[in-house]
Design a protein around this motif. Sequence first.
Motif, mmCIF file in Angstrom:
data_model
loop_
_atom_site.group_PDB
_atom_site.id
_atom_site.type_symbol
_atom_site.label_atom_id
_atom_site.label_comp_id
_atom_site.label_asym_id
_atom_site.label_seq_id
_atom_site.Cartn_x
_atom_site.Cartn_y
_atom_site.Cartn_z
ATOM 1 N N LYS A 5 12.554 -3.856 6.724
ATOM 2 C CA LYS A 5 13.032 -3.464 5.606
ATOM 3 C C LYS A 5 12.290 -2.387 4.777
ATOM 4 O O LYS A 5 11.235 -2.501 4.766
ATOM 5 N N GLU A 20 17.522 -1.457 7.050
ATOM 6 C CA GLU A 20 17.022 -2.468 8.101
ATOM 7 C C GLU A 20 16.743 -1.882 9.390
ATOM 8 O O GLU A 20 17.683 -1.109 9.842
ATOM 9 N N LYS A 21 16.042 -2.532 10.042
ATOM 10 C CA LYS A 21 15.796 -2.397 11.604
ATOM 11 C C LYS A 21 15.345 -3.570 12.175
ATOM 12 O O LYS A 21 14.621 -4.301 11.773
ATOM 13 N N TYR A 56 16.208 3.010 11.262
ATOM 14 C CA TYR A 56 16.742 2.117 10.286
ATOM 15 C C TYR A 56 18.227 2.499 9.794
ATOM 16 O O TYR A 56 18.409 3.586 9.868
#
Length: 89
Positions: A5, A20-21, A56
């Motif tokens: 994050k 997020e990713k 992201y």
Amino acid sequence: MGVAKQRRYCPEDDRMVLAEKQTPNHLLHLLLSVLTLGVWLVVWIILIIGADLGAYRCPHCGARTRSSPPWGWKPRRRRRDEYEEEDED
């Protein structure tokens, strides 16, 4: 898969969000590498490279985010009814 994050700018929502990713689960891949005597290292390296290239995403709308807002951007003040709409979701 883990989740990284970072605070980033969402152009769709026109605000800063906690984007997020997905990231690989390194403990799992270490275990698989040990069990397969290193053969799994190839897969693990590919996943690490893929995660670094991944974008992201905004948790609200799913759009790709930017590392910083455009020049001259100022955060807008949200109205009270906008907060109430989010609480209903």
